[in-house]
Design an enzyme around this catalytic site. Structure first.
Site, short mmCIF file in Angstrom:
data_model
loop_
_atom_site.label_atom_id
_atom_site.label_comp_id
_atom_site.label_asym_id
_atom_site.label_seq_id
_atom_site.Cartn_x
_atom_site.Cartn_y
_atom_site.Cartn_z
N LEU A 125 0.82 -1.22 0.00
CA LEU A 125 0.00 0.00 0.00
C LEU A 125 0.85 1.26 0.00
CD1 LEU A 125 -2.83 -1.02 2.51
CD2 LEU A 125 -2.88 -1.11 0.02
N CYS A 126 1.95 1.24 -0.76
CA CYS A 126 2.81 2.42 -0.86
C CYS A 126 3.14 2.72 -2.32
CB CYS A 126 4.08 2.25 -0.03
SG CYS A 126 4.94 0.69 -0.25
N GLY A 127 2.16 2.54 -3.19
CA GLY A 127 2.35 2.89 -4.60
C GLY A 127 3.40 2.00 -5.27
#
Length: 284
Positions: free
Chosen positions: A87-89
């Protein structure tokens, strides 16, 4: 076309997701501020240590140390610092892509030393050789963790398991800009002196060689510590940006679904009015 009940259910689901992404953005922003302060504080010390080490190495040409010894390279290790969570691109994907490109360009045997679960899982699934793995360093890596990691990496190099170690991590610039890069870790390379730098005569006690012997392990620890801080700040920045984009996308989806819901409700009301009018006309 989905019914009003299905649309309303989707709107509630997306609103719940949006609340989560907004909360995650706020948490990442708070962690980013703390990590950013640490990165800014660590950079001057690391740069100065590198400068002093470069001067010492140039002034001690006859000095030998296991961390300085260059060998014939047959096996190259890549210390890849990724996140333990997603969930950090594109943070993890960019690091992995850079590592794979380095491995393809290198005609020597390559092994992976994974720092972080995401990198470990990816390289393990694809059959890469994992020499070591270091997981769960937390959101606030400390110098003790960097020191232990540096000692293990130094032992891997000194024992001859690899003849070259490269560090792959992400340099932090801002919350919206992080740059994956690679840096030679071992053997420690000689730092080139700047052409226009003023010559300063230093006196070392007890001797330049003794100071160099002490600074080499410290330099390795500092380099890894700075890389861990840069990577963690980059991870928090990437996660904050990704969650902000996810919240905006959720808002757009809610607007579109609300419009669809209103259209479906209007169509249902129109249909009911038509049926009532039609029934009244039939009774006349």
């Amino acid at each position: 076309m989905p019914g009003m009940r299905d649309i309303k259910r989707r709107i509630r689901s997306i609103e719940s997701t949006q609340k989560i992404t907004k909360a995650m953005k706020m948490v990442a922003a708070a962690k980013l501020r703390k990590s950013q302060n640490k990165v800014v504080s660590a950079r001057p010390y690391s740069a100065k240590l590198q400068e002093v080490l470069g001067r010492l190495v140039h002034g001690s040409e006859d000095y030998s140390h296991p961390l300085l010894d260059s060998r014939e390279t047959s096996r190259v290790g890549y210390v890849v610092i990724t996140a333990d969570r997603g969930l950090c691109g594109g943070y993890n994907a960019n690091l992995i892509r850079l590592t794979e490109s380095l491995i393809r360009e290198n005609d020597k045997e390559s092994v992976i030393i994974a720092v972080g679960k995401k990198g470990r899982d990816y390289f393990r699934r694809r059959g890469y050789t994992l020499l070591r793995e270091y997981l769960d360093l937390g959101d606030d890596p400390n110098y003790i963790q960097a020191r232990e990691l540096a000692r293990e990496l130094a032992q891997i190099y000194i024992s001859g398991e690899v003849q070259e170690l490269n560090l792959v991590y992400t340099k932090f610039y801002s919350a919206i800009r992080q740059q994956p890069l690679t840096e030679r870790l071992l053997p420690v390379t000689k730092v080139e002196k700047k052409e226009n730098s003023a010559e300063v005569d230093y006196i070392y006690e007890p001797s330049a060689k003794e100071v160099l012997h002490t600074l080499l392990p410290r330099y390795l620890e500092t380099l890894i510590y700075k890389a861990l801080l840069e990577a963690k700040a980059s991870e928090h920045g990437a996660r904050m940006t990704a969650m902000d984009a996810a919240s905006d996308n959720a808002g757009e989806m809610i607007q579109k679904l609300t419009l669809s819901f209103n259209r479906a409700r209007q169509a249902a009301i129109t249909r009911e009015i038509t049926e009532i009018v039609g029934g009244a006309a039939a009774l006349e």
